[in-house]
Design an enzyme around this catalytic site. Sequence first.
Site, PDB file in Angstrom:
ATOM      1  N   ALA A  14       6.564  -4.517   2.657  1.00 29.84           N
ATOM      2  CA  ALA A  14       7.484  -5.534   3.164  1.00 29.84           C
ATOM      3  C   ALA A  14       7.003  -6.948   2.887  1.00 29.84           C
ATOM      4  O   ALA A  14       7.794  -7.896   2.947  1.00 29.84           O
ATOM      5  CB  ALA A  14       7.688  -5.343   4.665  1.00 29.84           C
ATOM      6  N   SER A  16       4.406  -7.523   0.163  1.00 27.31           N
ATOM      7  CA  SER A  16       3.996  -7.606  -1.236  1.00 27.31           C
ATOM      8  C   SER A  16       4.190  -6.258  -1.903  1.00 27.31           C
ATOM      9  O   SER A  16       4.266  -5.218  -1.253  1.00 27.31           O
ATOM     10  CB  SER A  16       2.522  -8.044  -1.349  1.00 27.31           C
ATOM     11  N   ARG A  18       2.664  -3.817  -5.176  1.00 26.68           N
ATOM     12  CA  ARG A  18       1.460  -3.625  -5.971  1.00 26.68           C
ATOM     13  C   ARG A  18       1.681  -2.498  -6.967  1.00 26.68           C
ATOM     14  O   ARG A  18       2.429  -1.558  -6.693  1.00 26.68           O
ATOM     15  CB  ARG A  18       0.262  -3.289  -5.077  1.00 26.68           C
ATOM     16  N   ASP A 241       6.607   5.232   2.046  1.00 21.52           N
ATOM     17  CA  ASP A 241       5.191   4.881   1.957  1.00 21.52           C
ATOM     18  C   ASP A 241       4.356   5.564   3.029  1.00 21.52           C
ATOM     19  O   ASP A 241       3.206   5.954   2.782  1.00 21.52           O
ATOM     20  CB  ASP A 241       4.980   3.365   1.968  1.00 21.52           C
ATOM     21  N   ASN A 300       7.407   4.820  15.732  1.00 22.88           N
ATOM     22  CA  ASN A 300       7.121   3.503  15.169  1.00 22.88           C
ATOM     23  C   ASN A 300       6.661   2.552  16.267  1.00 22.88           C
ATOM     24  O   ASN A 300       7.260   2.495  17.344  1.00 22.88           O
ATOM     25  CB  ASN A 300       8.377   2.903  14.524  1.00 22.88           C
TER      26      ASN A 300
END
Length: 493
Positions: A14, A16, A18, A241, A300
């Site tokens: 959220a 960055s 990679r 993820d 969460n």
Amino acid sequence: MGGVASYVGVDLGAESGRVLLGELEGDRFSVREVHRFANVPVRLPDGLHWDILHIYRQVLEGVSKALRAASGEVRSLGVDSWAVDYGLLDSRCALISNPYHYRDARTEGMMERAFERLPRSEIFRRTGIQFMPINTLYQLLAEASHPEISLAQHFLMIPDLLNFWLTGVMASEYTNATTTQLFSARDRAWDLELIELMGIPSRIFGEVVAPGTRLGTLRDEVGRELGAHGQLEVVAVASHDTASAVVAVPAESDSFAYISSGTWSLVGTELAEPLLDEPALRYNFTNEGGYGGTVRFLRNVMGLWIVQECRRAWEREGEVLDYDALMAEAGRAQGMVAFIDPDAPEFLRPGDMPSRVVDFCRRTGQRPPSTRGEVVRCVLESLALKYRWVVERLVEVTGREVSALHVVGGGSRNALLCQYTADALGMEVIAGPVEATALGNIAVQALGGHDLREIRQVIRGSVSLRSYEPSPERGLWEEGYQRFLSILQHTEE
């Protein structure tokens, strides 16, 4: 396993994105970052969006760098990202508009609208997914009255959209599809009846594939642009993820809990079947798909997002701060001053987070933190105490004791938060790997035919772990937890 085999992992977060190069030599993985880019949302007149074309451009640049840096043949690549967000494509398979950001305010009131069409308990019984306004269900419900939805022919979540652009193959990967609250937990397929009841066109939902599915090779023009030699395959990894991160939890037994720690904290355990009973619903647990047919039974927690937003607010005031400096200030600050519920609604949206922390403390009758260090310490201690609350409910609902707590992901580097977590729970915390998501992504590519235990054994032998033991100040933390529980009464049902 002989020689060096190379794999490319694209990990979109959220904050960055990679691109990492993973290499498997013998029975040891190594992972290194070859490209990083900022993932900054764009606010337009109609709301908050992801700049998906920028993301795709950066993915291509990163994959190109990885191909040049590899010491062995690059066998495949895989993409993972955050959950719930998506793109809609028209009959030409063209993107209709930039995907919305899950923190966009258009979902306000959508949960209540959904409950008018189907009771909350029935939605949970069908999907097993916790109730959050960011869920795909409420995003699509907000769009159901817009003209764009009539143009939509295909629904693809963010990794699926990028996979389509890379290969021309359209498919929905299972672990991410389960997060939408539009997916049947028992049938492991789209719940088309629920979708139609919500006024969402069911035609847009296509084939679902298991993590580890080899989608195909790069489109010719993409391969030429990247300078890819030979036929580079794209694998549908565990594309949520957190699902990739859980693959890389270095557990040695089944009685473990994990915290996938980053912008969000996902606190959970691994089950063979979903839990769809009343206690799971009452405590707002979720049943998300995992690798190998497992269920990620978790909840969460808002996570380090609150600290990230505090830092941004202070930077807007002219302060130049890095996380290490903030953590040092927090470590020196007075502890147990005040607590927040990290999951209170006021902490979900972007904004002036330090003021929101102070306002929450005042509203709940506490002395608010007065310095930067006290604000950050308040957030970190509150996160650790919320982790304890979730783990206790996890044990209650599943009936399984927790013998080991693993913290994986970027937050495992935060020594202060890991220590507070050990203190709050009164148990050892095993931190690492930091690159859990990338390792899980690449492990599914490399060892997709292997049992999950075997994959974890290879990962365990490839990483360094750090252990945190509870401090002697257990009495202070017990007193703090009782105060925290009284604070939760303001926000928890």
